[in-house]
Design a protein around this motif. Structure first.
Motif, PDB file in Angstrom:
ATOM      1  N   VAL A 128       0.836  -1.201   0.000  1.00 52.64           N
ATOM      2  CA  VAL A 128       0.000   0.000   0.000  1.00 52.64           C
ATOM      3  C   VAL A 128       0.871   1.252   0.000  1.00 52.64           C
ATOM      4  O   VAL A 128       0.616   2.209  -0.736  1.00 52.64           O
ATOM      5  N   ALA A 129       1.930   1.248   0.820  1.00 57.29           N
ATOM      6  CA  ALA A 129       2.831   2.401   0.882  1.00 57.29           C
ATOM      7  C   ALA A 129       3.520   2.624  -0.472  1.00 57.29           C
ATOM      8  O   ALA A 129       3.661   3.772  -0.924  1.00 57.29           O
ATOM      9  N   LEU A 130       3.941   1.554  -1.117  1.00 53.51           N
ATOM     10  CA  LEU A 130       4.589   1.675  -2.420  1.00 53.51           C
ATOM     11  C   LEU A 130       3.625   2.244  -3.456  1.00 53.51           C
ATOM     12  O   LEU A 130       3.987   3.134  -4.240  1.00 53.51           O
ATOM     13  N   PHE A 131       2.389   1.754  -3.438  1.00 54.93           N
ATOM     14  CA  PHE A 131       1.405   2.265  -4.396  1.00 54.93           C
ATOM     15  C   PHE A 131       1.109   3.739  -4.144  1.00 54.93           C
ATOM     16  O   PHE A 131       1.044   4.536  -5.086  1.00 54.93           O
ATOM     17  N   LEU A 132       0.937   4.120  -2.878  1.00 52.28           N
ATOM     18  CA  LEU A 132       0.678   5.526  -2.566  1.00 52.28           C
ATOM     19  C   LEU A 132       1.871   6.401  -2.930  1.00 52.28           C
ATOM     20  O   LEU A 132       1.691   7.537  -3.391  1.00 52.28           O
ATOM     21  N   ALA A 133       3.083   5.871  -2.749  1.00 50.10           N
ATOM     22  CA  ALA A 133       4.270   6.617  -3.170  1.00 50.10           C
ATOM     23  C   ALA A 133       4.284   6.787  -4.688  1.00 50.10           C
ATOM     24  O   ALA A 133       4.687   7.840  -5.207  1.00 50.10           O
ATOM     25  N   GLY A 134       3.840   5.766  -5.413  1.00 53.15           N
ATOM     26  CA  GLY A 134       3.754   5.866  -6.865  1.00 53.15           C
ATOM     27  C   GLY A 134       2.753   6.923  -7.305  1.00 53.15           C
ATOM     28  O   GLY A 134       3.012   7.690  -8.236  1.00 53.15           O
ATOM     29  N   VAL A 135       1.594   6.967  -6.628  1.00 48.74           N
ATOM     30  CA  VAL A 135       0.596   7.988  -6.959  1.00 48.74           C
ATOM     31  C   VAL A 135       1.139   9.378  -6.643  1.00 48.74           C
ATOM     32  O   VAL A 135       0.986  10.324  -7.430  1.00 48.74           O
ATOM     33  N   ALA A 136       1.796   9.513  -5.493  1.00 51.00           N
ATOM     34  CA  ALA A 136       2.384  10.808  -5.140  1.00 51.00           C
ATOM     35  C   ALA A 136       3.462  11.202  -6.150  1.00 51.00           C
ATOM     36  O   ALA A 136       3.550  12.371  -6.553  1.00 51.00           O
ATOM     37  N   GLY A 137       4.256  10.226  -6.572  1.00 52.30           N
ATOM     38  CA  GLY A 137       5.288  10.504  -7.570  1.00 52.30           C
ATOM     39  C   GLY A 137       4.707  10.915  -8.907  1.00 52.30           C
ATOM     40  O   GLY A 137       5.287  11.736  -9.627  1.00 52.30           O
ATOM     41  N   PHE A 138       3.563  10.339  -9.243  1.00 54.34           N
ATOM     42  CA  PHE A 138       2.894  10.708 -10.491  1.00 54.34           C
ATOM     43  C   PHE A 138       2.605  12.203 -10.515  1.00 54.34           C
ATOM     44  O   PHE A 138       2.787  12.864 -11.540  1.00 54.34           O
ATOM     45  N   TYR A 139       2.141  12.734  -9.397  1.00 53.18           N
ATOM     46  CA  TYR A 139       1.828  14.163  -9.341  1.00 53.18           C
ATOM     47  C   TYR A 139       3.064  15.011  -9.047  1.00 53.18           C
ATOM     48  O   TYR A 139       3.147  16.158  -9.466  1.00 53.18           O
ATOM     49  N   TRP A 140       4.014  14.468  -8.324  1.00 52.04           N
ATOM     50  CA  TRP A 140       5.224  15.213  -7.977  1.00 52.04           C
ATOM     51  C   TRP A 140       6.032  15.537  -9.234  1.00 52.04           C
ATOM     52  O   TRP A 140       6.583  16.620  -9.362  1.00 52.04           O
ATOM     53  N   PHE A 141       6.119  14.585 -10.149  1.00 56.99           N
ATOM     54  CA  PHE A 141       6.885  14.782 -11.378  1.00 56.99           C
ATOM     55  C   PHE A 141       5.966  15.231 -12.509  1.00 56.99           C
ATOM     56  O   PHE A 141       5.995  14.693 -13.626  1.00 56.99           O
ATOM     57  N   GLY A 142       5.166  16.241 -12.251  1.00 55.58           N
ATOM     58  CA  GLY A 142       4.200  16.752 -13.218  1.00 55.58           C
ATOM     59  C   GLY A 142       4.815  17.363 -14.453  1.00 55.58           C
ATOM     60  O   GLY A 142       4.141  17.484 -15.478  1.00 55.58           O
ATOM     61  N   GLU A 143       6.072  17.741 -14.398  1.00 54.94           N
ATOM     62  CA  GLU A 143       6.687  18.375 -15.559  1.00 54.94           C
ATOM     63  C   GLU A 143       7.089  17.353 -16.625  1.00 54.94           C
ATOM     64  O   GLU A 143       7.372  17.718 -17.761  1.00 54.94           O
ATOM     65  N   PHE A 144       7.104  16.057 -16.283  1.00 55.32           N
ATOM     66  CA  PHE A 144       7.440  15.026 -17.256  1.00 55.32           C
ATOM     67  C   PHE A 144       6.194  14.632 -18.049  1.00 55.32           C
ATOM     68  O   PHE A 144       5.064  14.952 -17.685  1.00 55.32           O
TER      69      PHE A 144
END
Length: 125
Positions: free
Chosen positions: A21-37
């Protein structure tokens, strides 16, 4: 289902599920964190992270039970006798006819009650 589904999970299984669950939530957060890509790269990375999280979750007892449930549900779905096109069309037409019939009956009942209330409250009536 087997009797093993009622057993409690071990702390290791709970840790595996928490990590997934933590890995998936980190992936979702990363999706938005790296918005410039590019959205394509972020979506592919999110799918990869979700696959890894699912693989981790499936190593737990609850994950294996969920996978077995999904497999059994798929087998059960294959046993369903689906209606033919003609049966579906006939049933749909019957439902539409009944909806229209009930709509007309309710409209007539509403008009009757409206007439009755107007007759009661009409001045000089």
């Amino acid at each position: 289902m087997s009797a093993r589904a009622d057993t409690q999970s071990s702390p290791i299984d709970s840790a595996k599920l928490l990590a997934a669950v933590a890995l998936f939530l980190a992936g979702v957060a990363g999706f938005y964190w790296f918005g410039e890509f590019s959205v394509l790269y972020r979506a592919l990375a999110l799918v990869l992270v979700a696959a890894v999280a699912a693989a981790i979750a499936l190593t737990s007892e609850r994950g294996r039970a969920a996978w077995a449930f999904a497999r059994d549900a798929r087998q059960e779905l294959r046993r369903v006798v689906w209606p033919t096109r003609q049966e579906t069309l006939q049933t749909t037409l019957i439902v539409i006819a009944m909806v229209l019939l009930v709509a007309v009956l309710l409209w007539l009942l509403d008009m009757f009650f409206l007439w009755g209330v107007e007759a009661l409250v009409r001045p000089g009536g």
